[in-house]
Write a protein that holds these residues in place. Sequence first.
Motif, PDB file in Angstrom:
ATOM      1  N   MET A 127       0.847  -1.189   0.000  1.00 59.66           N
ATOM      2  CA  MET A 127       0.000   0.000   0.000  1.00 59.66           C
ATOM      3  C   MET A 127       0.886   1.244   0.000  1.00 59.66           C
ATOM      4  O   MET A 127       1.887   1.306   0.696  1.00 59.66           O
ATOM      5  CB  MET A 127      -0.915  -0.014   1.228  1.00 59.66           C
ATOM      6  N   ILE A 128       0.465   2.230  -0.773  1.00 58.29           N
ATOM      7  CA  ILE A 128       1.192   3.499  -0.810  1.00 58.29           C
ATOM      8  C   ILE A 128       1.239   4.093   0.597  1.00 58.29           C
ATOM      9  O   ILE A 128       0.344   3.862   1.410  1.00 58.29           O
ATOM     10  CB  ILE A 128       0.548   4.474  -1.819  1.00 58.29           C
ATOM     11  N   GLN A 129       2.286   4.846   0.864  1.00 62.24           N
ATOM     12  CA  GLN A 129       2.481   5.436   2.185  1.00 62.24           C
ATOM     13  C   GLN A 129       2.728   6.938   2.062  1.00 62.24           C
ATOM     14  O   GLN A 129       3.118   7.432   1.000  1.00 62.24           O
ATOM     15  CB  GLN A 129       3.692   4.797   2.879  1.00 62.24           C
ATOM     16  N   LYS A 130       2.531   7.623   3.156  1.00 62.02           N
ATOM     17  CA  LYS A 130       2.854   9.045   3.233  1.00 62.02           C
ATOM     18  C   LYS A 130       4.317   9.228   2.839  1.00 62.02           C
ATOM     19  O   LYS A 130       5.178   8.457   3.249  1.00 62.02           O
ATOM     20  CB  LYS A 130       2.610   9.539   4.664  1.00 62.02           C
ATOM     21  N   GLY A 131       4.601  10.243   2.014  1.00 61.51           N
ATOM     22  CA  GLY A 131       5.957  10.517   1.550  1.00 61.51           C
ATOM     23  C   GLY A 131       6.297   9.873   0.221  1.00 61.51           C
ATOM     24  O   GLY A 131       7.324  10.188  -0.375  1.00 61.51           O
ATOM     25  N   GLN A 132       5.433   8.986  -0.269  1.00 57.30           N
ATOM     26  CA  GLN A 132       5.678   8.339  -1.557  1.00 57.30           C
ATOM     27  C   GLN A 132       4.968   9.085  -2.684  1.00 57.30           C
ATOM     28  O   GLN A 132       3.957   9.760  -2.469  1.00 57.30           O
ATOM     29  CB  GLN A 132       5.197   6.885  -1.532  1.00 57.30           C
ATOM     30  N   SER A 133       5.512   8.926  -3.888  1.00 57.34           N
ATOM     31  CA  SER A 133       4.910   9.534  -5.079  1.00 57.34           C
ATOM     32  C   SER A 133       3.732   8.701  -5.567  1.00 57.34           C
ATOM     33  O   SER A 133       3.746   7.472  -5.482  1.00 57.34           O
ATOM     34  CB  SER A 133       5.937   9.642  -6.201  1.00 57.34           C
ATOM     35  N   ILE A 134       2.750   9.401  -6.093  1.00 57.57           N
ATOM     36  CA  ILE A 134       1.598   8.737  -6.703  1.00 57.57           C
ATOM     37  C   ILE A 134       2.091   7.963  -7.927  1.00 57.57           C
ATOM     38  O   ILE A 134       2.877   8.491  -8.722  1.00 57.57           O
ATOM     39  CB  ILE A 134       0.549   9.798  -7.118  1.00 57.57           C
ATOM     40  N   PRO A 135       1.642   6.720  -8.109  1.00 60.82           N
ATOM     41  CA  PRO A 135       2.091   5.947  -9.271  1.00 60.82           C
ATOM     42  C   PRO A 135       1.535   6.513 -10.578  1.00 60.82           C
ATOM     43  O   PRO A 135       0.469   7.143 -10.604  1.00 60.82           O
ATOM     44  CB  PRO A 135       1.524   4.553  -9.000  1.00 60.82           C
ATOM     45  N   THR A 136       2.250   6.269 -11.633  1.00 64.75           N
ATOM     46  CA  THR A 136       1.808   6.673 -12.958  1.00 64.75           C
ATOM     47  C   THR A 136       0.675   5.763 -13.405  1.00 64.75           C
ATOM     48  O   THR A 136       0.798   4.544 -13.376  1.00 64.75           O
ATOM     49  CB  THR A 136       2.972   6.605 -13.962  1.00 64.75           C
ATOM     50  N   ALA A 137      -0.419   6.371 -13.789  1.00 68.74           N
ATOM     51  CA  ALA A 137      -1.592   5.631 -14.248  1.00 68.74           C
ATOM     52  C   ALA A 137      -2.449   6.585 -15.071  1.00 68.74           C
ATOM     53  O   ALA A 137      -2.130   7.774 -15.191  1.00 68.74           O
ATOM     54  CB  ALA A 137      -2.380   5.085 -13.061  1.00 68.74           C
ATOM     55  N   THR A 138      -3.540   6.063 -15.601  1.00 67.22           N
ATOM     56  CA  THR A 138      -4.482   6.871 -16.366  1.00 67.22           C
ATOM     57  C   THR A 138      -5.846   6.803 -15.702  1.00 67.22           C
ATOM     58  O   THR A 138      -6.328   5.722 -15.366  1.00 67.22           O
ATOM     59  CB  THR A 138      -4.580   6.374 -17.817  1.00 67.22           C
ATOM     60  N   LEU A 139      -6.443   7.962 -15.494  1.00 67.30           N
ATOM     61  CA  LEU A 139      -7.798   8.077 -14.972  1.00 67.30           C
ATOM     62  C   LEU A 139      -8.635   8.815 -16.002  1.00 67.30           C
ATOM     63  O   LEU A 139      -8.141   9.735 -16.663  1.00 67.30           O
ATOM     64  CB  LEU A 139      -7.795   8.834 -13.638  1.00 67.30           C
ATOM     65  N   SER A 140      -9.893   8.426 -16.138  1.00 73.87           N
ATOM     66  CA  SER A 140     -10.747   8.989 -17.179  1.00 73.87           C
ATOM     67  C   SER A 140     -11.801   9.915 -16.602  1.00 73.87           C
ATOM     68  O   SER A 140     -12.328   9.681 -15.516  1.00 73.87           O
ATOM     69  CB  SER A 140     -11.445   7.864 -17.949  1.00 73.87           C
ATOM     70  N   GLU A 141     -12.108  10.957 -17.377  1.00 74.47           N
ATOM     71  CA  GLU A 141     -13.142  11.921 -16.999  1.00 74.47           C
ATOM     72  C   GLU A 141     -13.966  12.246 -18.236  1.00 74.47           C
ATOM     73  O   GLU A 141     -13.421  12.557 -19.291  1.00 74.47           O
ATOM     74  CB  GLU A 141     -12.487  13.197 -16.458  1.00 74.47           C
ATOM     75  N   LEU A 142     -15.266  12.183 -18.092  1.00 76.54           N
ATOM     76  CA  LEU A 142     -16.147  12.595 -19.171  1.00 76.54           C
ATOM     77  C   LEU A 142     -16.529  14.048 -18.930  1.00 76.54           C
ATOM     78  O   LEU A 142     -17.160  14.377 -17.928  1.00 76.54           O
ATOM     79  CB  LEU A 142     -17.400  11.710 -19.222  1.00 76.54           C
ATOM     80  N   THR A 143     -16.102  14.925 -19.824  1.00 76.20           N
ATOM     81  CA  THR A 143     -16.361  16.356 -19.709  1.00 76.20           C
ATOM     82  C   THR A 143     -17.367  16.755 -20.800  1.00 76.20           C
ATOM     83  O   THR A 143     -17.645  15.960 -21.712  1.00 76.20           O
ATOM     84  CB  THR A 143     -15.065  17.170 -19.903  1.00 76.20           C
ATOM     85  N   PRO A 144     -17.878  17.974 -20.752  1.00 73.35           N
ATOM     86  CA  PRO A 144     -18.778  18.421 -21.821  1.00 73.35           C
ATOM     87  C   PRO A 144     -18.121  18.373 -23.207  1.00 73.35           C
ATOM     88  O   PRO A 144     -18.804  18.249 -24.216  1.00 73.35           O
ATOM     89  CB  PRO A 144     -19.117  19.863 -21.424  1.00 73.35           C
ATOM     90  N   GLU A 145     -16.793  18.441 -23.228  1.00 73.31           N
ATOM     91  CA  GLU A 145     -16.068  18.393 -24.496  1.00 73.31           C
ATOM     92  C   GLU A 145     -15.763  16.966 -24.941  1.00 73.31           C
ATOM     93  O   GLU A 145     -15.249  16.749 -26.028  1.00 73.31           O
ATOM     94  CB  GLU A 145     -14.741  19.175 -24.398  1.00 73.31           C
ATOM     95  N   GLY A 146     -16.042  15.989 -24.088  1.00 74.52           N
ATOM     96  CA  GLY A 146     -15.775  14.593 -24.437  1.00 74.52           C
ATOM     97  C   GLY A 146     -14.891  13.915 -23.398  1.00 74.52           C
ATOM     98  O   GLY A 146     -14.619  14.459 -22.318  1.00 74.52           O
ATOM     99  N   MET A 147     -14.410  12.732 -23.748  1.00 68.25           N
ATOM    100  CA  MET A 147     -13.594  11.926 -22.846  1.00 68.25           C
ATOM    101  C   MET A 147     -12.180  12.499 -22.737  1.00 68.25           C
ATOM    102  O   MET A 147     -11.561  12.828 -23.744  1.00 68.25           O
ATOM    103  CB  MET A 147     -13.516  10.482 -23.363  1.00 68.25           C
ATOM    104  N   VAL A 148     -11.711  12.618 -21.497  1.00 69.87           N
ATOM    105  CA  VAL A 148     -10.342  13.059 -21.237  1.00 69.87           C
ATOM    106  C   VAL A 148      -9.663  11.966 -20.415  1.00 69.87           C
ATOM    107  O   VAL A 148     -10.187  11.540 -19.385  1.00 69.87           O
ATOM    108  CB  VAL A 148     -10.316  14.392 -20.451  1.00 69.87           C
ATOM    109  N   ASN A 149      -8.522  11.513 -20.897  1.00 63.45           N
ATOM    110  CA  ASN A 149      -7.713  10.546 -20.154  1.00 63.45           C
ATOM    111  C   ASN A 149      -6.572  11.301 -19.492  1.00 63.45           C
ATOM    112  O   ASN A 149      -5.731  11.875 -20.179  1.00 63.45           O
ATOM    113  CB  ASN A 149      -7.195   9.443 -21.076  1.00 63.45           C
TER     114      ASN A 149
END
Length: 158
Positions: free
Chosen positions: A1-23
Amino acid sequence: MIQKGQSIPTATLSELTPEGMVNHNTDALFANKKVVLFAVPGAFTPTCSEAHLPGYVVLADEIKATGVDLIACVSVNDAFVMQAWGEAQNTSEIMMLGDGDAGFTKALGLEMDTAAFGGVRSQRYAMVIENGVVTLLNVEEPKQFEASKAETILAALK
């Protein structure tokens, strides 16, 4: 499990905006920002819809007044579900992010396998990320809702 002081891992998260899908690449999404990121096991589920997300909706302005640039909600759901849930909950101040394949959740080590939700889902948690590094991590114990709620995070930010 990630811990305080560590960097967020590289990944892709998706968001549906009024302009379309943003990864969103997490490296870019969390760079040079102070972010409150909270995760729920599922959109449209009881605790998530009745308490967890609404708390952040109500306290968004107060949280941002502490120097937070972005408040984001993530769930192992697709971006279409997250967008619809966001509309139903009036989340104009919160970025609603889908982790459809649970890749981000697994990279954090915060996944749980549950029959109730049909497979892999996220544990309930909230974290503060500053320039891509975790500065606060509150992971809920099973069937609990205290450590990750908006009021708890706001108090920690003050």
